[in-house]
Write an enzyme that holds these catalytic residues in place. Sequence first.
Site, PDB file in Angstrom:
ATOM      1  N   CYS A 194       2.748  -3.102 -10.792  1.00 24.89           N
ATOM      2  CA  CYS A 194       4.056  -2.753 -10.256  1.00 24.89           C
ATOM      3  C   CYS A 194       4.754  -4.040  -9.816  1.00 24.89           C
ATOM      4  O   CYS A 194       4.100  -5.060  -9.549  1.00 24.89           O
ATOM      5  CB  CYS A 194       3.867  -1.805  -9.072  1.00 24.89           C
ATOM      6  SG  CYS A 194       5.421  -1.251  -8.346  1.00 24.89           S
TER       7      CYS A 194
ATOM      8  N   CYS B 273       3.948   3.734  -4.032  1.00 27.79           N
ATOM      9  CA  CYS B 273       4.855   3.101  -4.987  1.00 27.79           C
ATOM     10  C   CYS B 273       6.269   3.674  -4.859  1.00 27.79           C
ATOM     11  O   CYS B 273       6.488   4.860  -5.101  1.00 27.79           O
ATOM     12  CB  CYS B 273       4.321   3.305  -6.401  1.00 27.79           C
ATOM     13  SG  CYS B 273       5.349   2.486  -7.613  1.00 27.79           S
TER      14      CYS B 273
ATOM     15  N   HIS C  75      -0.536   1.551  -7.656  1.00 26.26           N
ATOM     16  CA  HIS C  75      -1.024   1.231  -6.304  1.00 26.26           C
ATOM     17  C   HIS C  75      -0.706   2.373  -5.355  1.00 26.26           C
ATOM     18  O   HIS C  75       0.130   3.233  -5.633  1.00 26.26           O
ATOM     19  CB  HIS C  75      -0.407  -0.073  -5.808  1.00 26.26           C
ATOM     20  CG  HIS C  75       1.088  -0.041  -5.672  1.00 26.26           C
ATOM     21  ND1 HIS C  75       1.742   0.037  -4.467  1.00 26.26           N
ATOM     22  CD2 HIS C  75       2.067  -0.054  -6.614  1.00 26.26           C
ATOM     23  CE1 HIS C  75       3.053   0.043  -4.659  1.00 26.26           C
ATOM     24  NE2 HIS C  75       3.275  -0.007  -5.960  1.00 26.26           N
TER      25      HIS C  75
ATOM     26  N   ASP D  14       6.127  -4.506  -7.109  1.00 24.78           N
ATOM     27  CA  ASP D  14       5.858  -4.585  -5.675  1.00 24.78           C
ATOM     28  C   ASP D  14       5.135  -5.884  -5.300  1.00 24.78           C
ATOM     29  O   ASP D  14       4.137  -6.247  -5.917  1.00 24.78           O
ATOM     30  CB  ASP D  14       4.987  -3.363  -5.331  1.00 24.78           C
ATOM     31  CG  ASP D  14       4.927  -3.107  -3.850  1.00 24.78           C
ATOM     32  OD1 ASP D  14       4.464  -4.002  -3.119  1.00 24.78           O
ATOM     33  OD2 ASP D  14       5.349  -2.019  -3.436  1.00 24.78           O
TER      34      ASP D  14
END
Lengths: 518, 518
Positions: free
Chosen positions: B174, B252, B241, B176
């Site tokens: 991701c 997420c 995640h 992130d």
Amino acid sequence: MDTRKRQLALQRSALAHLPRHGMAVGARPTLEARTAPPNPACVPGAGQFCRHPLVDAALNAALLAYEQTVRGRFEAIEDVLRSLSARQHDRDFVEQAQALARQRLDTEWPLSLLEHAWVAGVDMAALQAHALFATIERCVRLADQDRAPWMDRLPVQAADLRACGIHTLDVSPCADGRLQGLLPFVLRTAPSEAVAVKAYAGALFDVELDVAEWTQRELERLSGALPGAEGADYLKVAVYHFSSSHPQHEGCAAHGSHDARAVVAAIERLHALREAVNNTYGEGAAPLVMLLGVDTDLDALRVHLPDACGRLHADRFLDAATLYRETLGMSADAAHRHIETAVVAHVQDLGGVLTRQPGDEGLARLAQRWITANLSQIEYVIQHHAGRYAVIGHDEHFICVGDALPSLQLRNQYYHAHLDTVEEGAADLDVGVKIFTALNLRRGLALPMLVHFTYSSRVPGARQRAIERGHRVVAAIRARYAHWDERGRLHARVAVSDRYGRERVAFVDEAVAAPAGH
Amino acid sequence: MDTRKRQLALQRSALAHLPRHGMAVGARPTLEARTAPPNPACVPGAGQFCRHPLVDAALNAALLAYEQTVRGRFEAIEDVLRSLSARQHDRDFVEQAQALARQRLDTEWPLSLLEHAWVAGVDMAALQAHALFATIERCVRLADQDRAPWMDRLPVQAADLRACGIHTLDVSPCADGRLQGLLPFVLRTAPSEAVAVKAYAGALFDVELDVAEWTQRELERLSGALPGAEGADYLKVAVYHFSSSHPQHEGCAAHGSHDARAVVAAIERLHALREAVNNTYGEGAAPLVMLLGVDTDLDALRVHLPDACGRLHADRFLDAATLYRETLGMSADAAHRHIETAVVAHVQDLGGVLTRQPGDEGLARLAQRWITANLSQIEYVIQHHAGRYAVIGHDEHFICVGDALPSLQLRNQYYHAHLDTVEEGAADLDVGVKIFTALNLRRGLALPMLVHFTYSSRVPGARQRAIERGHRVVAAIRARYAHWDERGRLHARVAVSDRYGRERVAFVDEAVAAPAGH
């Protein structure tokens, strides 16, 4: 043809006040056009007949019928719009309009475009756009039927490319509408799975993308997905263009009508592509390359063959118009031999031609095929377009954004900007919008954009992503040309095609295409 | 560490009034965080020591020193800015500011940012951005030296991947920030030419792009450009995640913190990639795939192996935290055997694992390696981050737009949006800007964007085109976030790297980078 003449007259007056700054935008059949130089291949009536022994007259007749049919469909639109204009305040306007649309355009108008005409008049741009998209859809639907009389007669089929050692032909002409008939007309080459067209302003193709596409085809070849491609090559062709009537004004806009600059830039990209593949996959891996030039007034071809090291030369090329003139009075056999000798001499002059296997001069054979094929197109323009196109400038009907339309290839039918995003392709689009400002927008008509993407039906979800890409590009177009969008003049539709032919230019309903949320 | 605490306190108050709508944006070390569940692998002090026999304590110490060094450089920025704030109206402010910058940040301020401070105060956002870019540049410059103590000690090197039958590892975590330390920390895998990271919001990678990249590597393999890769495979890994402390809030954002949805979406993409390659290049051509999950509070790994048909299962996986707990008191040998048995049982449960050659279970071996490697990271968090990260939410320092930064991989260091154009990557960028609205912008600080593209030095002109792409993306970012740009808060710089390592995150001067005319 009446409509055509009216249209030309109208464009002439619409374009007369445009600044002349070396950028070739807008059709300009002005005074100079009428005093243009004679066709260098042959001047009909000047003691010569212009009937070349190697020209396929029957093929020319079939292509002429096709050109007239397709052009007729598009030209009917403005004619119908003019009729509607005259009747828009009649009490039975809606019925008249629908009858006309059915008879002449094989479509119907959305009622919402007609029913309030008696109050404030019709929205001509909206009607024009509706009719244009309907006509594109109709041409695609009828493409197989329309092209049947000549498709198999084209002298360069996929099998002929194979015979010249080419398994894939990747052509990047200029985005200019005058090159959009390149394959079937100028090169007499049949569209097929082996042929890809990606047009860019100035023929300045995307090297990284082309490396990726070469890689894909090369792996298909190695994995046996391209039957018969063993030992065959990928050929990348860039196509520049120029105007023998108005070299300073009707050449390539992206290069400021500076022909030498266009040639040098195209050669630079072709060399870069070869170097990129050689550096990445090992010396000798690079695709073959060739540079073509087209005189867009005559559709006459120039062929620049690569030398034995793969280098192209700006000033060394074979010229089809010259070869037409030199072989005009000969027998077919003698003409063939003359052209063959010219090609061989050119190859000797270059010190050999780029090949994979020594001694196998596939590119030289392909050059000969294309030059011979082009003789028919030269004569086509001589006979059916009075030796030189009447409209030597721009005269496109719409802008094709994204991937090419293999089922609709005709000179000046559309301006083609090959792109994935407006962010990357903005410069190409701007040139197109500038052209349509002169052609349509100044007259109150539409800026029609067909946003077309091809997907692979072998990749799950690819169709939906192509549709989402289409709508994303439309949104970016609306933002970039907000000036025209706010006035209701920008009309864009999204269509998608399957690379493997199961779906062809399918128009997508906006409602269906909203990106799926997660 | 003082700075860190102050920063957290500040963020806490800055974030307190934010709406809670299931989107995990902004660090929220709130009350609930302190009542989070115990670490499921081991609770230090609860009768256990949390010293696992398979953990590399020396490697952990080296990684901790690295983490503290790099974080220290970035955290010094805000500390310095606060000192400057207190002194901005002093008569010798310029000298003080430069001295502080030299001592603490190894940079100097542009004079233009300092000399008028006595009139209207300094532009904190501009100073912050300048220091950030200088720190990125410094971290990249010192990367080899900083990472030398642990790089070769990482248990999964390119040679280990090869030993598991993998020539190329293509990872899509991701976007992130909490996943940006994935390779060296969570997977203990060394960056190399064989490893590519492309982060997307929700790990929703681009199938078409990945088919193209697989194609390129496959052709490199076939053409001998990847020595030793015969019989080896390409492995695509997607990484979702979740947050065990706050499953509904710190999971997420792209999937609304809905873990099951994140898993299903990632599996769908991985299956699509396999199907795409199999359909295009023939059954059996597809790359191997694996799905990983990371609990970002603990850095604990889940491994979903594909079954014998290549299908992944959302609810069947190996869990490293469980295996840590189960093997904690054992000897190293016994722990190894236990993990091996668990992997074998999992593979049997799946009815076999995806392989190219029957009997060669390279993926199972790799799963075992990654799980064993992750035990060290689990213990790293237990020992050096009190069993659970203090900041379980976002805490990034900048946004990396474009290609990944292999020389700077650390948890929550930056948010990474892999994209070629803002037009395509806008949704990913919007998530990043939302995060920075909470982290920086609401406090009056900067929105710092590093626009980074990698080019191939084997492709002529590629560097210049990468630079042009960078400037095009910056322009699109400025247009999209005009609100922050107009306030002088959006700070973007362009940097380029050579894929083959000759140039690494080289910042490009705006003046140098104007696109070349033709």
